[in-house]
Design an enzyme around this catalytic site. Structure first.
Site, PDB file in Angstrom:
ATOM      1  N   ARG A 143       0.822  -1.221   0.000  1.00  0.00           N
ATOM      2  CA  ARG A 143       0.000   0.000   0.000  1.00  0.00           C
ATOM      3  C   ARG A 143       0.853   1.266   0.000  1.00  0.00           C
ATOM      4  O   ARG A 143       0.475   2.277  -0.583  1.00  0.00           O
ATOM      5  CB  ARG A 143      -0.940  -0.006   1.214  1.00  0.00           C
ATOM      6  CG  ARG A 143      -2.048   1.055   1.164  1.00  0.00           C
ATOM      7  CD  ARG A 143      -3.074   0.820   2.255  1.00  0.00           C
ATOM      8  NE  ARG A 143      -4.247   1.672   2.095  1.00  0.00           N
ATOM      9  CZ  ARG A 143      -4.564   2.682   2.895  1.00  0.00           C
ATOM     10  NH1 ARG A 143      -3.777   2.977   3.918  1.00  0.00           N
ATOM     11  NH2 ARG A 143      -5.664   3.402   2.675  1.00  0.00           N
ATOM     12  N   VAL A 159      -6.891   7.236  -1.531  1.00  0.00           N
ATOM     13  CA  VAL A 159      -6.779   5.787  -1.428  1.00  0.00           C
ATOM     14  C   VAL A 159      -7.727   5.376  -0.304  1.00  0.00           C
ATOM     15  O   VAL A 159      -7.593   5.828   0.832  1.00  0.00           O
ATOM     16  CB  VAL A 159      -5.334   5.356  -1.122  1.00  0.00           C
ATOM     17  CG1 VAL A 159      -5.272   3.847  -0.868  1.00  0.00           C
ATOM     18  CG2 VAL A 159      -4.421   5.732  -2.284  1.00  0.00           C
ATOM     19  N   SER A 160      -8.699   4.535  -0.640  1.00  0.00           N
ATOM     20  CA  SER A 160      -9.799   4.249   0.272  1.00  0.00           C
ATOM     21  C   SER A 160      -9.330   3.522   1.527  1.00  0.00           C
ATOM     22  O   SER A 160      -8.252   2.920   1.578  1.00  0.00           O
ATOM     23  CB  SER A 160     -10.862   3.406  -0.430  1.00  0.00           C
ATOM     24  OG  SER A 160     -11.384   4.066  -1.565  1.00  0.00           O
ATOM     25  N   GLN A 161     -10.172   3.560   2.545  1.00  0.00           N
ATOM     26  CA  GLN A 161      -9.915   2.846   3.786  1.00  0.00           C
ATOM     27  C   GLN A 161      -9.826   1.348   3.508  1.00  0.00           C
ATOM     28  O   GLN A 161     -10.696   0.782   2.842  1.00  0.00           O
ATOM     29  CB  GLN A 161     -11.039   3.126   4.783  1.00  0.00           C
ATOM     30  CG  GLN A 161     -10.874   2.456   6.121  1.00  0.00           C
ATOM     31  CD  GLN A 161     -12.091   2.643   7.011  1.00  0.00           C
ATOM     32  OE1 GLN A 161     -13.178   2.957   6.527  1.00  0.00           O
ATOM     33  NE2 GLN A 161     -11.919   2.460   8.311  1.00  0.00           N
ATOM     34  N   GLN A 212     -12.395  -1.152   1.441  1.00  0.00           N
ATOM     35  CA  GLN A 212     -11.983  -1.885   0.245  1.00  0.00           C
ATOM     36  C   GLN A 212     -12.257  -3.380   0.416  1.00  0.00           C
ATOM     37  O   GLN A 212     -12.700  -4.049  -0.530  1.00  0.00           O
ATOM     38  CB  GLN A 212     -10.499  -1.641  -0.039  1.00  0.00           C
ATOM     39  CG  GLN A 212     -10.211  -0.229  -0.533  1.00  0.00           C
ATOM     40  CD  GLN A 212      -8.727   0.021  -0.686  1.00  0.00           C
ATOM     41  OE1 GLN A 212      -7.977  -0.099   0.272  1.00  0.00           O
ATOM     42  NE2 GLN A 212      -8.287   0.371  -1.879  1.00  0.00           N
TER      43      GLN A 212
END
Length: 502
Positions: free
Chosen positions: A118, A150-152, A156
Site C-alpha cells: 500500500r 486511497v480508500s480505507q 476496500q
C-alpha cells in the site's frame, strides 16, 4: 549556464529535516505534492519537470522535457521501489487486523492484502499512515476538499468481498489510484483481467507509474476517461465484466455500468440516496439490479459528467440552508418567514444509544417524507435543534418546514450508554402537521423497520413505460429508478401522507 535539480521519493525516514548549508539556501518550504499546483508563484520550470518524473502529471501544462527514465528490468517489469522491512511488518499487521475484525472472509482476499504494498501507492505518506486503517487523500482541491484518495482498507475489503471477484474473473474499477486495482489483480490471478478507468489526468498518470513500480502494469489496463461511460468497448470481455467496483460516490447508476455487467455479476457502488452515501452491492438479473448488501460509507465525489453540486440553497438571511438531491426543489422564500416564527416541538418516545446506528432511519425518511430535504446551519444559533456535525432530515410542505431532531435523555440505558430521543420541529402555517408527519415516520421506523433487516434496493432503467409505483418507495434518478423495499413495514397501519403516484 547549467544547473541540477534533484527529486527523491523517500520511503522511510526518522527525525526532522534540517538545512545544513543555510548560507546557500535563501528560503526553505514544505508543501504536499498536490498543493504545488496552487502555489502563488510557479515553480522553476526545471524543478517542476523533475517533480513530474517522480509524480507523473502533478504539474500540468509544462513545456516538453527530455529525461532518461529508470530502466525496466526484464523480470516482468517490476521496478525496485525500495520496500523497507518495516513496510512488510505493517502490511502483515494490517491484513491480520482486517481478518480479526471479519472484513477479509476468504483466503484469497486475505492473501491480497498481505501481498500488495500500500505504501507504494502513497509515496507522500509515512509508513505508519500508509498502513493505518483509514482513507488517505491524495489530491486536495483549492477549497480544501479531497477529490481523490486511497480508500480505507476496511471499506476496500467490504467492496471486494461483496464484489465476489474470483480467479479468472474480469473486473472493472471506476476510479483510479492503483492500490485497489492491484488488489483486484491478485484476486483474478494470471487468467483474469482488470480494467481501471480514471477521470483525473494526474491520478491516471500516477496510477500508471505506481503500477509499473509494483509490477502490475502488464496486468491492469488503465484508461483515462469518464467512468460514467464504463470501459471502452474493446476492453469489455465477451458477456461483460463479472465485477464492477465504483470507488467514487455516484449520484446514479449509468446505463453503461448495467450494460457492461455480466448477467449474475456484481456491481458495488457508493450510491447517493437523498444525500446519504451507502455502499450498495447489486446483483444483475436481466435488466434489473437487486441489492445484496447495503452499508454506510464515505467516498470522494465523482467528477466529470456524473458530478453534482451539493451546496445548500440559502434560506434568505436566516443562516440556514437546504440541500435538495433527489427531490424537486421548492421555493425557500416562505421558509424564511416560517423560521422567524415560534416552532412546534414534538417528541417521539423513540430512543437510540449513543453508539447505535440508525442508518436505516435515514434511508426510510428519504422516501417516507414528502418534500424530503436536508437542513443545514449553526446548531448554536437559531431556533432549529440541529444534530451535531450533520444536516437534519427535513421536509418542506408549502410554506412550512418540518425537521427531525434529537435530545439527550437524562438517564442512561442499563449498560451505561447514553440515550438520545428523536423528535421533530415544525415551522410555518402548518407547523403542527409537518412536525406530526416527521414523528409518525420515526415511529413507523421504530415499529416496523428497525427490528427487521435493512432495505432491499431494486434498480430498473428509466423508460417511457416504466412501471407506476408509489412515490414514497421510489427515488428517481436521471438514468434509473430505485425502488426501496423495507422488510417488516406494515403499509396498512398509520399511513403516512403521500405526494401522489408517479
Amino acid at each position: 549556464m547549467t544547473g541540477n535539480t534533484e527529486v527523491a521519493r523517500i520511503t522511510e525516514y526518522s527525525g526532522e529535516p534540517q538545512v545544513l548549508e543555510p548560507e546557500l539556501i535563501a528560503r526553505w518550504e514544505w508543501h504536499t505534492p498536490s498543493a504545488l499546483r496552487s502555489l502563488p508563484q510557479p515553480l522553476f520550470t526545471a524543478s517542476a519537470q523533475a517533480l513530474n518524473t517522480a509524480w507523473p502529471g502533478l504539474l500540468p501544462d509544462l513545456p516538453p522535457a527530455s529525461f532518461t527514465p529508470r530502466p525496466v528490468p526484464a523480470d516482468g517489469g517490476r521496478l525496485r521501489f525500495g520496500e523497507p522491512p518495516a513496510a512488510v511488518r505493517l502490511r502483515l499487521r494490517l491484513a491480520e487486523d482486517l481478518t480479526r475484525a471479519g472484513w477479509t472472509r476468504t483466503p484469497e482476499l486475505r492473501a491480497a492484502f498481505q501481498v500488495v504494498p500500500r505504501q507504494a501507492f502513497l509515496p507522500e505518506q509515512s509508513l505508519g499512515r500508509a498502513y493505518a486503517n483509514e482513507a488517505v487523500a491524495t489530491v486536495i482541491t483549492d477549497d480544501g476538499r479531497s477529490s481523490s484518495s486511497v480508500s480505507q482498507p476496511e471499506m476496500q475489503a467490504v467492496m471486494l468481498d461483496h464484489g465476489r471477484l474470483r480467479e479468472g474473473g474480469h473486473g472493472l474499477e471506476i476510479g483510479g489510484g492503483g492500490y485497489n486495482a492491484a488488489l483486484m489483480t491478485e484476486l483474478v490471478g494470471a487468467t483474469g483481467t482488470v480494467t481501471c478507468v480514471e477521470y483525473d489526468p494526474y491520478v491516471h498518470r500516477r496510477t500508471v507509474r505506481f503500477l509499473q513500480e509494483t509490477g502490475y502494469a502488464d496486468r491492469v489496463r488503465v484508461v483515462l476517461g469518464d467512468g460514467v461511460h464504463g470501459a471502452p468497448e474493446h476492453l469489455v470481455p465477451p458477456g461483460g465484466f463479472d465485477t464492477i467496483l465504483v470507488t467514487v460516490a455516484s449520484m446514479d447508476i449509468p446505463p453503461a455500468w448495467t450494460a457492461q455487467l455480466a448477467d449474475g455479476g456484481r456491481l458495488v457502488v457508493p450510491l447517493r440516496l437523498g444525500g446519504y452515501t451507502r455502499c450498495v452491492a447489486f446483483e444483475k438479473r436481466g435488466p434489473l439490479l437487486t441489492s445484496t448488501h447495503v452499508s454506510t460509507c464515505g467516498f470522494v465525489a465523482m467528477q466529470g459528467i456524473g458530478r453534482w453540486d451539493d451546496s445548500p440553497v440559502p434560506v434568505g438571511e436566516s443562516g440556514y440552508g437546504i440541500r435538495w438531491e433527489d427531490t424537486p426543489p421548492a421555493p425557500v422564500d416562505p421558509l424564511e418567514r416560517a423560521l422567524a416564527g415560534d416552532p412546534v416541538e414534538l417528541w417521539t418516545g423513540v430512543t437510540v444509544a449513543g453508539d447505535e446506528s440508525y442508518e436505516t432511519l435515514q434511508l426510510w425518511l428519504t422516501v417516507a417524507l414528502p418534500g424530503f430535504c436536508r437542513l443545514t446551519g449553526d446548531r448554536e444559533e437559531g431556533p432549529v435543534l440541529l444534530p451535531r456535525n450533520q444536516d437534519a432530515a427535513a421536509m418542506v410542505s408549502g410554506g412550512s418546514l418540518g425537521c427531525m431532531t434529537v435530545r439527550r435523555i437524562e438517564h442512561d440505558d442499563p449498560a451505561g450508554r447514553s440515550l438520545w430521543e428523536f423528535g421533530a420541529q415544525g415551522f410555518g402555517p402548518d407547523a403542527k402537521d409537518v412536525a406530526d408527519t416527521v414523528v409518525r415516520a420515526v415511529r413507523a421506523w421504530d415499529r416496523d423497520i428497525r427490528p427487521a433487516t435493512g432495505p432491499v434496493l431494486t434498480v430498473r432503467p428509466v423508460t417511457r413505460h416504466t412501471e407506476q409505483l408509489p412515490a414514497r418507495h421510489v427515488i428517481d434518478k436521471q438514468h434509473s429508478r430505485i425502488v426501496l423495499t423495507f422488510p417488516g413495514h406494515r403499509h396498512d397501519t398509520e399511513p403516512l401522507p403521500r405526494s401522489g403516484d408517479i
